[in-house]
Design a protein around this motif. Structure first.
Motif, PDB file in Angstrom:
ATOM      1  N   THR A   1     -10.633   7.376 -28.089  1.00  0.00           N
ATOM      2  CA  THR A   1     -10.430   8.501 -27.471  1.00  0.00           C
ATOM      3  C   THR A   1      -9.435   8.615 -28.270  1.00  0.00           C
ATOM      4  O   THR A   1      -9.480   8.641 -29.147  1.00  0.00           O
ATOM      5  CB  THR A   1      -9.079   8.441 -25.859  1.00  0.00           C
ATOM      6  N   LYS A   2      -9.281  10.707 -28.143  1.00  0.00           N
ATOM      7  CA  LYS A   2      -8.161  10.863 -29.973  1.00  0.00           C
ATOM      8  C   LYS A   2      -6.966  10.075 -29.580  1.00  0.00           C
ATOM      9  O   LYS A   2      -6.022   9.711 -30.609  1.00  0.00           O
ATOM     10  CB  LYS A   2      -7.824  12.493 -29.289  1.00  0.00           C
ATOM     11  N   ALA A   3      -6.249   9.684 -28.404  1.00  0.00           N
ATOM     12  CA  ALA A   3      -5.076   9.066 -28.536  1.00  0.00           C
ATOM     13  C   ALA A   3      -4.944   7.595 -29.073  1.00  0.00           C
ATOM     14  O   ALA A   3      -4.307   7.197 -29.566  1.00  0.00           O
ATOM     15  CB  ALA A   3      -4.653   9.181 -27.469  1.00  0.00           C
ATOM     16  N   GLU A   4      -6.469   6.574 -28.490  1.00  0.00           N
ATOM     17  CA  GLU A   4      -6.787   5.165 -29.575  1.00  0.00           C
ATOM     18  C   GLU A   4      -6.754   5.748 -30.449  1.00  0.00           C
ATOM     19  O   GLU A   4      -6.590   4.576 -31.578  1.00  0.00           O
ATOM     20  CB  GLU A   4      -7.802   5.312 -28.861  1.00  0.00           C
ATOM     21  N   LEU A   5      -7.117   6.743 -31.418  1.00  0.00           N
ATOM     22  CA  LEU A   5      -7.916   6.542 -32.801  1.00  0.00           C
ATOM     23  C   LEU A   5      -6.805   6.928 -33.558  1.00  0.00           C
ATOM     24  O   LEU A   5      -6.555   6.559 -34.417  1.00  0.00           O
ATOM     25  CB  LEU A   5      -8.874   8.256 -32.572  1.00  0.00           C
TER      26      LEU A   5
ATOM     27  N   TRP B   1     -19.369  -1.296 -25.231  1.00  0.00           N
ATOM     28  CA  TRP B   1     -19.251   0.081 -25.909  1.00  0.00           C
ATOM     29  C   TRP B   1     -18.852   1.423 -25.798  1.00  0.00           C
ATOM     30  O   TRP B   1     -19.668   2.096 -25.527  1.00  0.00           O
ATOM     31  CB  TRP B   1     -19.549  -0.201 -27.519  1.00  0.00           C
ATOM     32  N   GLN B   2     -17.641   1.873 -25.886  1.00  0.00           N
ATOM     33  CA  GLN B   2     -17.395   3.568 -25.790  1.00  0.00           C
ATOM     34  C   GLN B   2     -16.393   3.838 -27.045  1.00  0.00           C
ATOM     35  O   GLN B   2     -15.439   2.918 -27.671  1.00  0.00           O
ATOM     36  CB  GLN B   2     -16.511   3.951 -24.874  1.00  0.00           C
TER      37      GLN B   2
END
Length: 520
Positions: A60-64, A56-57
């Motif tokens: 990212t902003k783009a993924e969010l 798990w990590q």
């Protein structure tokens, strides 16, 4: 020993691979049990290797932004939060504006004489005791506990006393040191004292000395220095004139340094209409603080229920002057109406003035209890028990009314509304028209309303000897539900409905009305 030829023949008849027959086959490593596969199968089956775990990590902003619907979602969320707070502030501002702009009654600051109950008595009354002033001094804390705020002392001065000296009291009523002691004890108990000069010839009817006014003023100063709260005169006295009252007002003003110590002038109205002071209503209201009016007219014999009802209704329908009224019973009525008249006085606009009543006198109650315990021979014990119950009920009624008046704004300075309504005798419906009486022959049922804001006190008076129920259509604008505050029999408790209420003979009831589901 076998021969080789036989062995070869047997071999030809029995094949080595007997897998098809279901026995004789041995699976070895790498063997699958079939022809040609037994030597390739492993003896131990290895465990399957675990699948690689996903670590798990955070996104990212783009993924969010992709998961949340894109950048526009943040703008929408901020816009919704802004709308929520703006709507909340708009509701708060609207509520404040409604509270500020909504009409509400303004409480007029009341003086001490407008808030207290006056108690009128003579210190030498037989009911007070043989010691007169001393017995009265002992009762002062008890009178204060009943809710009485001021005493009006009558009969201290001779009617024909010299106008040059009104500091000399009637010796039979108490000496000057005794009166001074009474004033000191009254101030300690929190009771004001008003001296009654009614029908005392202060200024003389014949030849008047040139310095008479100065002498009277000096006498007034003497009593004011002793702690007297004011003076009472009659509207037929020589002192009831604009010139003399202006002089008295100047003297009283010198001792009215504090609001609670303001000194007053009480005028007892003995005529149907209070005479005007030189036809100047403005001067009349400033020179006179309290006007004491009688509810019943003076009569040589007790008035009937119809006469009492007529006198009460006349006062209820008459708009009073600007002067502050103080109501007293005045005339005589039947004993059955005594408590009813007390309820009326305590709930009318103005300050009630109660004349000496042996039912609330502590000395009489004490002597009655002693007589009951000893069992007097002249009267049976049941008679003493009934008297004691009646006295306790009278004290409870007086205390309930005085304390309710002291804490309820509607009874202190609320508006007054006379209520004509239909009634039904013995709880039967009445078809009478809009009138105060249910029928021409039935006794009068009187009612009025004291209102302050949304608080309403309904006072019902049944002056007749019959049971009366209220017509459900008598006052459709009033709330139906209410709670009993007081009654003449002190036997009404809890909540009630006006449509099921029945008035007992000679009964008065005070009800605090409230809307359904409200307990204000």
């Amino acid at each position: 020993m076998e021969h080789p030829e036989e062995t070869d023949a047997l071999t030809d008849r029995m094949p080595l691979d007997a897998g098809d027959t279901g026995y004789g086959s041995v699976m070895g490593p790498g063997l699958s049990g079939g022809v040609g596969g037994s030597e390739t199968a492993p003896l131990l089956i290895p465990e399957p290797e675990p699948e690689p775990t996903v670590r798990w990590q955070p996104l990212t902003k783009a993924e969010l932004e992709a998961a949340a619907g894109g950048p526009w979602w943040r703008r929408l969320r901020c816009y919704l939060v802004f709308l929520f707070w703006m709507a909340w502030l708009a509701i708060l501002a609207t509520s404040i504006a409604i509270i500020v702009t909504s009409p509400r009654p303004v409480a007029t600051p009341l003086q001490w004489w407008q808030k207290c109950v006056f108690y009128q008595l003579q210190p030498n009354m037989e009911a007070v005791g043989s010691e007169g002033i001393t017995a009265l001094c002992e009762q002062l804390p008890y009178l204060r506990s009943l809710g009485i705020g001021a005493l009006i002392l009558e009969g201290l001065f001779h009617k024909e006393a010299s106008p040059l000296n009104i500091t000399a009291t009637d010796g039979s009523l108490g000496t000057l040191p005794q009166i001074q002691h009474l004033l000191i004890e009254s101030n300690k108990a929190g009771l004001k004292v008003v001296l009654d000069f009614c029908k005392v010839d202060l200024y003389g009817a014949g030849n008047k000395p040139p310095n008479l006014s100065a002498t009277v003023e000096n006498s007034l100063r003497f009593w004011l220095e002793q702690g007297v709260a004011g003076f009472a005169i009659c509207d037929t006295d020589a002192a009831y004139s604009e010139k003399i009252l202006l002089e008295w007002r100047g003297v009283l003003r010198q001792f009215s340094t504090k609001e609670e110590e303001e000194r007053i002038v009480v005028v007892k109205q003995t005529q149907d209409i209070l005479p005007a002071l030189n036809n100047s209503d403005q001067r009349n209201t400033t020179l006179v603080d309290v006007v004491m009016r009688s509810i019943l007219p003076l009569s040589l014999q007790p008035l009937s229920a119809q006469e009492v009802a007529h006198a009460i209704e006349t006062h209820l329908l008459t708009k009073e002057e600007d002067t502050w009224p103080s109501w007293t019973i005045g005339g005589e009525a039947s004993h059955e109406l005594k408590n009813l008249l007390l309820v009326l006085m305590m709930t009318l606009p103005g300050s009630p003035t109660v004349k000496y009543d042996e039912d609330i006198d502590q000395t009489q109650n004490t002597s009655l209890n002693i007589g009951s315990s000893q069992g007097q021979k002249n009267e049976p014990s049941d008679t003493h028990t009934d008297k004691e119950k009646a006295r306790r009920a009278a004290v409870a009624l007086f205390t309930s009314l005085s304390h309710s008046r002291a804490r309820e704004e509607a009874l202190l300075y609320g508006s007054f509304t006379f209520l004509p309504f239909n009634t039904s005798i013995n709880s039967s419906s009445s078809s009478s028209s809009n009138s105060t009486l249910a029928s021409p022959s039935s006794p009068t049922i009187l009612a009025f309303l004291r209102s302050w804001g949304c608080v309403h006190f309904l006072v019902l008076l049944n002056l007749g000897p019959e049971i009366h129920g209220l017509d459900p259509a008598w006052a459709p604008s009033l709330p139906e539900a209410g709670v009993f505050v007081s009654s003449t029999g002190m036997n009404r408790l809890g909540s009630t409905s006006l449509y099921t209420l029945e008035l007992q003979p000679h009964e008065a009831i005070v009800i605090k009305l409230f809307e359904g589901g409200s307990y204000s």
